[in-house]
Design an enzyme around this catalytic site. Sequence first.
Site, short mmCIF file in Angstrom:
data_model
loop_
_atom_site.label_atom_id
_atom_site.label_comp_id
_atom_site.label_asym_id
_atom_site.label_seq_id
_atom_site.Cartn_x
_atom_site.Cartn_y
_atom_site.Cartn_z
N CYS A 109 -4.48 -1.42 -1.81
CA CYS A 109 -4.62 0.02 -1.99
C CYS A 109 -5.72 0.25 -3.03
O CYS A 109 -5.61 -0.23 -4.17
CB CYS A 109 -3.27 0.56 -2.49
SG CYS A 109 -3.31 2.30 -2.92
N ASP A 147 0.87 -1.18 0.00
CA ASP A 147 0.00 0.00 0.00
C ASP A 147 0.91 1.22 0.00
O ASP A 147 2.12 1.12 0.20
CB ASP A 147 -0.89 0.00 1.25
CG ASP A 147 -1.79 1.23 1.33
OD1 ASP A 147 -2.42 1.57 0.31
OD2 ASP A 147 -1.84 1.87 2.39
N SER A 148 0.29 2.39 -0.18
CA SER A 148 1.06 3.64 -0.13
C SER A 148 1.57 3.92 1.28
O SER A 148 2.49 4.70 1.45
CB SER A 148 0.18 4.79 -0.60
OG SER A 148 -0.98 4.86 0.21
N CYS A 169 -11.01 2.97 0.02
CA CYS A 169 -9.59 3.22 0.27
C CYS A 169 -9.26 2.41 1.52
O CYS A 169 -10.03 2.43 2.49
CB CYS A 169 -9.36 4.71 0.51
SG CYS A 169 -7.75 5.09 1.24
N HIS A 200 -7.26 2.79 3.83
CA HIS A 200 -7.06 3.55 5.08
C HIS A 200 -8.39 3.74 5.84
O HIS A 200 -8.40 3.92 7.04
CB HIS A 200 -6.51 4.95 4.79
CG HIS A 200 -5.03 5.00 4.53
ND1 HIS A 200 -4.44 4.49 3.41
CD2 HIS A 200 -4.02 5.55 5.27
CE1 HIS A 200 -3.13 4.71 3.45
NE2 HIS A 200 -2.85 5.36 4.56
N1 DGL Z 1 -4.71 3.10 1.06
C1 DGL Z 1 -4.69 3.85 -0.16
C2 DGL Z 1 -5.96 3.53 -0.95
O1 DGL Z 1 -6.55 2.51 -0.66
C3 DGL Z 1 -4.45 5.28 0.17
C4 DGL Z 1 -4.26 6.11 -1.02
C5 DGL Z 1 -3.33 7.24 -0.89
O2 DGL Z 1 -2.18 7.01 -0.57
O3 DGL Z 1 -3.77 8.34 -1.18
O4 DGL Z 1 -6.38 4.20 -1.86
#
Ligand code: DGL
Length: 272
Positions: free
Chosen positions: A74, A11-12, A186, A188
């Site tokens: 992500c 993930d990011s 997302c 998060h």
């Molecule tokens: N967890 C990422 C997602 O599902 C976060 C995205 C981001 O880094 O902006 O989109």
Amino acid sequence: MADKRAIGVFDSGLGGLTVVKELCQVLPKEDIVYFGDTGRVPYGTKSIDTIKKYAAEDERFLLSKDVKLIIAACGTVSSVASSIAEDLPVPYFEVVSHAARAAAEITKNKKIAVLGTAATVKTGKHAEYIKRLLPDADVKAYACTLFVPLVEEGWYSAEDAVVLETVRRYLQPVISFGADTVILGCTHYPVLTEAIAKVLGEGVTLINAGTATSCAVLRYLEENSLLNETETEGEHRFYVSDKPDSFRSIASVLLGEEIDENKIEQVDLNSL
Ligand code: DGL
């Protein structure tokens, strides 16, 4: 045939840990290698070309760890960069189609809201998948840009006035729309589940993409005899592209367990 190699998840930043948490529930014996691109988060505000480039680098890192399968945990990468799966030498799972299927199965009034990053919302991928299963569904997507920085900062308590006010501002149009099912598009966002549920009130089902995706991974490993058949609990290792300290404190909260500091390592993707 069993396969003892780890499952690779990226993930990011921290958000993919909500997927790891779900994976641990259904696949407790699997080893997991997690990469969080904490040095470059957020992805959701970046261009499609940049997100694709980052995703390819994250995947290259996981492949260097000899994983048997990769999960793009992500929503942004899953929406924007699905085509890169074709170049991978291992099976690839994204988090959009599984969440879309779960929403299509659960909705009663056929009004589904998708909460995601700006990049995710722009692709319309969730609506595309949902409409394949439920052509007359009314799907609306909403970019909740401040949710990711809130979570990365460790601000997610439903008692926190700043969190609640931010969630309220973003979800007002969702309430007016009248969706009975809301996809946390997302990874998060499940961290904000309590605050989101408080604002949306009863009668709205929240879909956690991690739950739906983990079940799909379990099915795939079973059907292809690729489960790790060891008797012991799986080992989890975490890699990040920025300093591990802040990752560690918030990650422990997200996973619901303390992470040993020896299990988190900072890596430089350019040195691969
Ligand atoms: N967890 C990422 C997602 O599902 C976060 C995205 C981001 O880094 O902006 O989109």
